[in-house]
Design an enzyme around this catalytic site. Structure first.
Site, short mmCIF file in Angstrom:
data_model
loop_
_atom_site.label_atom_id
_atom_site.label_comp_id
_atom_site.label_asym_id
_atom_site.label_seq_id
_atom_site.Cartn_x
_atom_site.Cartn_y
_atom_site.Cartn_z
N GLU A 1 3.47 4.32 5.97
CA GLU A 1 2.35 3.25 5.58
C GLU A 1 1.11 4.09 5.17
O GLU A 1 0.97 5.25 5.15
CB GLU A 1 2.00 2.83 7.15
CG GLU A 1 0.85 2.17 7.35
CD GLU A 1 0.84 0.54 6.66
OE1 GLU A 1 0.95 0.58 5.48
OE2 GLU A 1 0.03 -0.45 7.46
N ASP A 2 0.53 3.35 4.29
CA ASP A 2 -0.46 3.93 3.46
C ASP A 2 -1.76 4.48 4.42
O ASP A 2 -2.33 5.77 4.42
CB ASP A 2 -1.11 2.89 2.80
CG ASP A 2 -1.74 1.60 2.80
OD1 ASP A 2 -1.52 1.34 4.41
OD2 ASP A 2 -2.29 0.76 2.34
N GLY B 1 0.95 -1.19 0.20
CA GLY B 1 0.08 0.06 -0.02
C GLY B 1 0.69 1.16 0.12
O GLY B 1 0.44 2.35 -0.34
N ASP C 1 -5.74 -0.14 -2.03
CA ASP C 1 -6.23 -1.17 -2.92
C ASP C 1 -7.61 -1.63 -2.29
O ASP C 1 -7.85 -1.38 -1.15
CB ASP C 1 -5.29 -2.49 -3.00
CG ASP C 1 -5.56 -3.40 -1.94
OD1 ASP C 1 -4.97 -2.94 -0.89
OD2 ASP C 1 -5.95 -4.39 -2.13
N ASP D 1 -6.17 2.32 10.39
CA ASP D 1 -7.60 1.99 10.42
C ASP D 1 -7.70 1.81 12.16
O ASP D 1 -7.97 2.90 12.90
CB ASP D 1 -7.99 0.67 9.67
CG ASP D 1 -9.60 0.67 10.08
OD1 ASP D 1 -10.30 1.54 10.46
OD2 ASP D 1 -10.02 -0.26 9.45
N LYS E 1 -8.11 6.81 9.71
CA LYS E 1 -9.49 6.62 9.94
C LYS E 1 -9.87 7.05 11.42
O LYS E 1 -9.04 7.07 12.36
CB LYS E 1 -10.00 5.29 9.88
CG LYS E 1 -9.74 4.53 8.39
CD LYS E 1 -10.94 4.45 7.74
CE LYS E 1 -10.68 3.95 6.12
NZ LYS E 1 -10.86 2.33 6.30
N ARG F 1 -4.71 0.55 -7.12
CA ARG F 1 -3.70 1.11 -6.44
C ARG F 1 -2.91 2.29 -7.74
O ARG F 1 -2.31 3.06 -6.96
CB ARG F 1 -2.44 0.16 -6.41
CG ARG F 1 -2.71 -0.87 -5.43
CD ARG F 1 -1.77 -1.86 -4.97
NE ARG F 1 -1.75 -2.94 -4.21
CZ ARG F 1 -2.09 -3.22 -2.99
NH1 ARG F 1 -1.96 -2.09 -2.20
NH2 ARG F 1 -2.20 -4.10 -2.25
P1 IMP Z 1 -5.22 -1.53 10.88
O1 IMP Z 1 -4.20 -2.76 11.44
O2 IMP Z 1 -6.67 -1.67 11.30
O3 IMP Z 1 -4.74 -0.05 11.19
O4 IMP Z 1 -5.26 -1.65 9.39
C1 IMP Z 1 -4.24 -1.13 8.51
C2 IMP Z 1 -4.52 -1.71 7.17
O5 IMP Z 1 -5.74 -2.11 6.75
C3 IMP Z 1 -3.69 -1.06 6.01
O6 IMP Z 1 -2.27 -1.24 6.06
C4 IMP Z 1 -4.60 -1.37 4.69
O7 IMP Z 1 -3.89 -2.24 4.26
C5 IMP Z 1 -6.02 -1.78 5.26
N1 IMP Z 1 -7.01 -0.69 5.31
C6 IMP Z 1 -7.51 -0.24 6.10
N2 IMP Z 1 -8.54 0.61 5.79
C7 IMP Z 1 -8.36 0.55 4.42
C8 IMP Z 1 -8.94 1.22 3.38
O8 IMP Z 1 -10.03 2.32 3.57
N3 IMP Z 1 -8.63 1.07 1.90
C9 IMP Z 1 -7.39 0.34 1.92
N4 IMP Z 1 -7.13 -0.59 2.95
C10 IMP Z 1 -7.13 -0.21 4.07
MG MG Z 2 -1.41 -2.15 4.14
#
Ligand code: IMP
Ligand code: MG
Length: 177
Positions: free
Chosen positions: A103-104, A48, A163, A107, A135, A169
């Protein structure tokens, strides 16, 4: 693209390519001003972060090495457990180096926290995080993001590296499906 009948509906634009470009330039300046002198390794989280990192490193005017961590979340792809499998490790040690983890999106922030701890255990001089999007959920788990691009809405966003099932992407903007 989402195919509806004969028409192709592109994701709705949320953040334009021009707005991303302006923000990335600001982040680059901020990072350059904040990071102490010394050896720097910028680490991108695959896949990402690859588009964001490519733009970001070109607006940080200092000597650096670039490396990547390939990760895959365990379990359900839509709910983060925070436990990630390293599918591809760094190519060089980071001991004694300043690390900028790119990092992209955060969440729950659990992936970021896990990776930060993993890198910290390898004895770098410092670890900082630069995340393109965060988020609203993140407010529940306080994860230190040192440099943040944009606050994202509580929707699934794609483009500029992000993605949905490996698609989108290559969109130059950030959109919602
Ligand atoms: P976390 O561990 O919940 O913070 O999740 C992070 C990962 O979930 C990111 O590195 C993304 O790969 C994926 N992700 C979470 N939300 C999105 C979104 O809205 N679009 C695309 N990928 C997402
Ligand atoms: Mg990711």
């Amino acid at each position: 693209m989402v195919h509806r009948g004969a028409t192709v509906v592109p994701p709705k634009e949320l953040i334009s390519a021009a707005a991303i470009g302006r923000r990335v330039a600001e982040l680059g300046r901020q990072i350059h001003e904040t990071l102490p002198p010394g050896p720097l390794t910028v680490i991108g989280v695959l896949r990402g972060a690859f588009v964001f990192m490519a733009d970001l490193v070109r607006v940080i005017p200092r000597e650096m090495t670039c490396d990547f961590l390939g990760v895959r979340s365990y379990g359900d792809a839509t709910i983060s457990s925070g436990v990630v499998e390293i599918t591809s490790d760094l190519t060089a040690p980071i001991a004694g180096r300043h690390v900028l983890l790119v990092e992209d999106i955060a969440d729950t922030g659990l992936t970021l926290r896990y990776l930060r701890e993993l890198l910290t255990a390898r004895g770098p001089a410092s670890v900082r995080t630069c995340v393109l999007l965060s988020k609203p959920m993140l407010q529940k788990t306080p994860i230190p993001i040192d440099f943040l691009g944009f606050e994202a809405p509580n929707a699934f966003v794609v483009g500029y590296g992000l993605d949905a099932a490996q698609l989108y992407r290559n969109l130059p903007y950030i959109g919602v499906l």
